[in-house]
Enzyme design. Sequence first.
Site, PDB file in Angstrom:
ATOM      1  N   ASP A  17      14.076  46.442   6.698  1.00 12.26           N
ATOM      2  CA  ASP A  17      14.100  45.949   5.316  1.00 12.26           C
ATOM      3  C   ASP A  17      13.279  46.868   4.414  1.00 12.26           C
ATOM      4  OD1 ASP A  17      15.236  43.713   6.452  1.00 12.26           O
ATOM      5  OD2 ASP A  17      13.350  42.581   6.440  1.00 12.26           O
TER       6      ASP A  17
HETATM    7  N1  URA Z   1      13.507  41.904  11.222  1.00 18.96           N
HETATM    8  C1  URA Z   1      13.272  41.709   9.913  1.00 18.96           C
HETATM    9  O1  URA Z   1      13.158  40.587   9.454  1.00 18.96           O
HETATM   10  N2  URA Z   1      13.161  42.800   9.126  1.00 18.96           N
HETATM   11  C2  URA Z   1      13.243  44.046   9.588  1.00 18.96           C
HETATM   12  O2  URA Z   1      13.110  45.001   8.817  1.00 18.96           O
HETATM   13  C3  URA Z   1      13.488  44.232  10.953  1.00 18.96           C
HETATM   14  C4  URA Z   1      13.621  43.144  11.758  1.00 18.96           C
END
Ligand code: URA
Length: 237
Positions: free
Chosen positions: A104
Amino acid sequence: MRRLDQLLANLGYCSRREARGWIEAGHVTVRGKVADDVGQKVAATDVRVEGEPLDHPEGVLLLVHKPLGLVCSHEEREGPNVYSLLPERWRRRNPVITSIGRLDKETSGLLLLTDQSELVHRLTSPKHKVPKVYRATVDRDLAADLGPLFAAGTLILEGEKAPCAPAALRILGAREAELTLTEGKYHQVRRMFAAAGTTVLTLHRAHFGGLELGDLAPGQWRELALDHFAVDAGPSA
Ligand code: URA
């Protein structure tokens, strides 16, 4: 063997049209001779541009320390992306350099980038169960039943039909833990904690397979050998 103009364009040197100009201007040699035919079929290792061998003609595999605030999408409207960390020429390559799975925008840590689509498919497939370790800080004290809940392999996230695969939780502090996943559903870590009424405040990926960041600072990257994940290259994935 590939057409000379196509090879230069695919490696991000220039467009195919520009390649013609480069070749006519004598900047390109093939086996030591100045090239004069844009359509000539060549082996990448035989080509020099201004005397230099071609830049990673066989492909790239990079381990990046993704900083906060960058997205893994190529869509410009989604904001600044991790590819902006790479040399400009690499951003023009075809096949494009893309992430192996995504983090993310507000997650930092270990991210792999490559132009090898087979590797992307293999390493993101839940079938291969590559362990990925995430370090999370959360908004409340971690409940004792969270570990067993994540380990059970029965947790169904909102909007999903299949349960999450069993995941190992290692408590590091009252509000800090490491979670090891072998799959990569959308926002999985945040959604798993949310399913238990807990909000993730910060998230960082520390490991991917046997890989770790070492002393790479956020925004920095290092190259991995293209055969790093070869099936017979060892136990790292
Ligand atoms: N899980 C999440 O919530 N975000 C990420 O970036 C990776 C795994």
